[in-house]
Design an enzyme around this catalytic site. Sequence first.
Site, PDB file in Angstrom:
ATOM      1  CB  SER A  49      -0.936   0.025   1.210  1.00 54.20           C
ATOM      2  OG  SER A  49      -0.182  -0.055   2.400  1.00 54.20           O
ATOM      3  CG  ASP A 346      -4.624   4.954   6.956  1.00 56.29           C
ATOM      4  OD1 ASP A 346      -3.452   4.826   7.370  1.00 56.29           O
ATOM      5  OD2 ASP A 346      -5.058   4.364   5.945  1.00 56.29           O
ATOM      6  CG  HIS A 349      -1.425   3.616   4.705  1.00 56.37           C
ATOM      7  ND1 HIS A 349      -2.609   3.046   5.117  1.00 56.37           N
ATOM      8  CD2 HIS A 349      -0.711   2.631   4.116  1.00 56.37           C
ATOM      9  CE1 HIS A 349      -2.605   1.756   4.780  1.00 56.37           C
ATOM     10  NE2 HIS A 349      -1.470   1.471   4.174  1.00 56.37           N
TER      11      HIS A 349
END
Length: 371
Positions: A49, A346, A349
């Site tokens: 990610s 978040d 991240h």
Amino acid sequence: MSSLQIYLQLAWLLILSALLLAGTGIMAGGSSSAAKKKKVPAIIVFGDSSVDTGNNNFIPTVARSNFWPYGRDFGPAGAGGLPTGRFSNGRLATDFISEAFGLPATIPAYLDTSLTIDDLATGVSFASAATGLDNATAGVLSVITIAQQLRYFKEYKERLRLSKLGEAGAEEIVSGALYVWSVGTNDFIENYYAMPGRRAQDGTVGEYEKYLLGLAEAAIREVHALGGRKMDFTGLTPMGCLPAERVGNRDDPGECNEEYNAVAKSFNGHLRDTVVPRLNKELPGLRLVYADTYDLLDAVVRNPADYGFENAVQGCCGTGLFEAGYFCSLSTSFLCTNANKYVFFDAIHPTERMYNIIADTVMNTTLHVFL
Ligand SMILES: *[C@@H]1O[C@H](CO)[C@@H](O)[C@H](O)[C@H]1NC(C)=O
Ligand SMILES: *[C@@H]1O[C@H](CO)[C@@H](O)[C@H](O)[C@H]1NC(C)=O
């Protein structure tokens, strides 16, 4: 959305298209002096990610972020943003790195079927949020394994070869491209430490680390065998200081999990001191670098104010303590107003601003050798 917001969003898309066209214009004129000067014609990305620019939008998984508030600051200020599948409020470090190489300001996701050869020729991301070096990690949320990312790379190479670029054009891109790897965190925090039974099966964390380094090495060898020469394997960040890991820290709630940080340091040390030198010595023409992000993140998390941040403990979305993915979209009433003041968007991240600092640092310390 107001008409002004729509207008600004359209303007941003036009700017992006213009950047892409400018990039491909240079590529199409293969013999022009501009093409000769561009040492790195493309940035090709593998990983999780931290570098997925939207591939998971096209597969059935819950590891997604193509919805509000993700992408809130993607594009020009005031435009209202655009959720792309990046796990951040804006661009990722690899987008900034692409821009620093004079390539497009955003790296497209390979599974986006609307991409043309011209879009693909300046670089692409095969990355998939929630994946790891270990197949079992990718299995947790049914995302794209590294083996599959490598198969997509082979397919990509073939698409370039069969296009107007031809054999020579494709070869120029594949051998000149910079390959960026960013993966490994999920193997530890989403798989080894999170799944009951993994430790019994995989042995000590040291043994698991060794296994992962072997997988990293095999993946690098495969890209080299397929023609890749310039590569960056990015080290792990202090993953014990991710907001979600602070909350999950049973021994010292709210503090960084120092065991996880030690694991990241150990992995990075072996990668930098053993794997990278060995492969550079063994594989003809390879120029593999290790890019450190640990020290920067460690410094930022310990002294956020030095870098202009106000919060390095909670993410911008929700309570900032555990939300990521769909949970972020469920609690938007708690969304922070200015993500530039946060290290994390978040609970896992970084924000776009943090990614920008990572990219600038890595360009200055490591990737400048490819400029
Ligand atoms: C991971 O799975 C792929 C098939 O998806 C397989 O080719 C590869 O050998 C597996 N790797 C390991 C280490 O099990
Ligand atoms: C990178 O180097 C440039 C030029 O020396 C400098 O202006 C910039 O502050 C540096 N950035 C970082 C994050 O180190």
